[in-house]
Design a protein around this motif. Structure first.
Motif, short mmCIF file in Angstrom:
data_model
loop_
_atom_site.label_atom_id
_atom_site.label_comp_id
_atom_site.label_asym_id
_atom_site.label_seq_id
_atom_site.Cartn_x
_atom_site.Cartn_y
_atom_site.Cartn_z
N VAL A 20 2.84 -8.57 5.19
CA VAL A 20 3.07 -8.23 3.79
C VAL A 20 4.53 -8.44 3.44
CG1 VAL A 20 2.83 -6.43 2.02
CG2 VAL A 20 1.25 -6.48 3.94
N CYS A 65 -0.58 0.75 4.44
CA CYS A 65 0.08 -0.10 3.46
C CYS A 65 -0.39 0.30 2.08
CB CYS A 65 -0.24 -1.57 3.70
SG CYS A 65 0.49 -2.65 2.46
N VAL A 66 0.52 0.23 1.12
CA VAL A 66 0.21 0.62 -0.25
C VAL A 66 -0.89 -0.27 -0.83
CG1 VAL A 66 1.97 -0.83 -1.33
CG2 VAL A 66 1.31 1.32 -2.42
N TYR A 149 5.88 0.34 3.20
CA TYR A 149 7.01 -0.33 2.54
C TYR A 149 8.31 0.43 2.75
CZ TYR A 149 5.94 2.63 -1.63
OH TYR A 149 5.69 3.66 -2.50
MO LIG Z 1 3.20 -2.67 1.57
#
Ligand SMILES: [Mo]
Ligand SMILES: Nc1nc2c(c(=O)[nH]1)N[C@H]1C(S)=C(S)[C@@H](COP(=O)(O)O)O[C@H]1N2
Length: 334
Positions: A20, A65-66, A149
């Motif tokens: 990502v 992960c978002v 992140y």
């Molecule tokens: Mo992310």
């Protein structure tokens, strides 16, 4: 590691690890080093070899992960942030920490240092193998309690700061600055995707919109137009809102602690239950705003600045006795 998945997440297939964001760093030097600064002063520097000679640590974490994938049970090897700070002789815990990448866009992310000082690890290996370059090798920080992140690839610098400096995704894409996956702190506003959040920030135009629960802590939103917006329970702590237009906005239970609201216009706004403690309210206008249950001061945030007579007698009467006494005392002192 918890044996549960945070809300809205799904597990990636066994052995899979999506890539990502940035895929590569700037060209890497022969000798990787990590710098530590405090208030913009360089305080220490380590080569990777030197870092590896410090007491190492292993943590098994779930990656969330978002973008809604999770990878459970990755074991990272590295050195604890705390160890590195101790090694550098840092005795004071500053309020913020920013992790900066060796990458073309100077990618970074920041967090409240006291919240993450004990959990953050600077990792060079995962599941017994050196981190690959695409996953952040030779060094990335790992913050287990947050969306991924907050874990920067190709970590080159750690900055200890007095005030927050929003990271790349947080500033550019409206990612939430706290990033707790268990609270689903994904984006600036629960109902916006990241493109919409970014467009919203750039436009500084919230007029008439439903942005309940918006997370705009620490942002510079000077001259914001939020006329008639629905901003119940929104977060503007520490935000810069000089000259903002909140006319007729619904700001019930909004959080403005320590915000700069010089010259902001709250005419006709609903500020019931709002927290304005520690805010700079000089030259703010409150004509016909409603204040039932609002607070201007707390025991530890008494630095609120408010002009004399900016609230009417009937507005003061809507506050608790303690709050209205405080406001009057404050005016008296000026
Ligand atoms: Mo992310
Ligand atoms: N330098 C750098 N670090 C970064 C990013 C990035 O774009 N650049 N993206 C972040 C995001 S959004 C995620 S989910 C993870 C992804 O790490 P991975 O590619 O190893 O899965 O890195 C984080 N750290």
């Amino acid at each position: 590691m918890k044996n549960e998945l945070p809300p809205g997440q799904q597990i990636v297939g066994p052995g899979k690890w999506p890539l990502v964001g940035e895929r590569e760093s700037l060209p890497q030097p022969d000798t990787w080093n990590l710098k530590l600064t405090q208030r913009d002063q360089l305080v220490a520097e380590w080569t990777l070899e030197q870092l590896k000679q410090l007491p190492t640590t292993e943590i098994t974490v779930d990656i969330h992960c978002v973008t809604r994938w999770s990878k459970l049970g990755a074991t990272f090897t590295g050195v604890a942030l705390k160890t590195v700070l101790d090694e550098a002789g840092i005795t004071e815990t500053l309020p913020f920490v920013s992790f900066v990448a060796h990458s073309a866009r100077q990618h970074s992310t920041s967090l409240k240092l006291p919240e993450v000082i004990d959990e953050t690890v600077l990792a060079w290996a995962v599941d017994g193998q050196p981190l690959t370059a695409e996953h952040g090798g030779p060094l990335r920080n790992i913050v287990p309690s947050r969306y991924f992140y907050k874990s920067v690839k190709w970590l080159k610098r750690i900055d200890l700061l007095d005030s927050d400096r929003l990271g790349y995704w947080e500033a550019e894409a409206g990612y939430h600055n706290q990033a707790d996956p268990w609270k689903e702190e994904r984006y600036l506003a629960p109902d916006l995707d990241r493109r919409q959040a970014r467009a919203l920030l750039e436009s500084r135009n919230f007029a008439g919109r439903d942005l309940r629960g918006l997370r705009a802590e620490n942002l510079d939103l000077s001259a914001l137009n939020a006329e008639g917006a629905l901003l119940r329970d929104s977060h503007f702590e520490h935000a810069k809102l000089t000259g903002a237009n909140f006319r007729g906005a619904n700001l019930s239970n909004a959080h403005f602690a320590n915000a700069t609201l010089v010259g902001a216009d709250f005419s006709g706004a609903d500020l019931e239950g709002a927290d304005l403690s520690g805010a700079d309210l000089r030259e703010a206008v409150f004509t016909d705003a409603s204040f039932f249950g609002a607070s201007f001061f707390t025991e530890d945030l008494q630095s609120t600045k408010i002009d004399k007579m900016s609230l009417s007698e009937s507005q003061l009467a809507a506050l608790t006795d303690q709050q209205s006494d405080w406001v009057r005392r404050r005016w008296h002192e000026e």
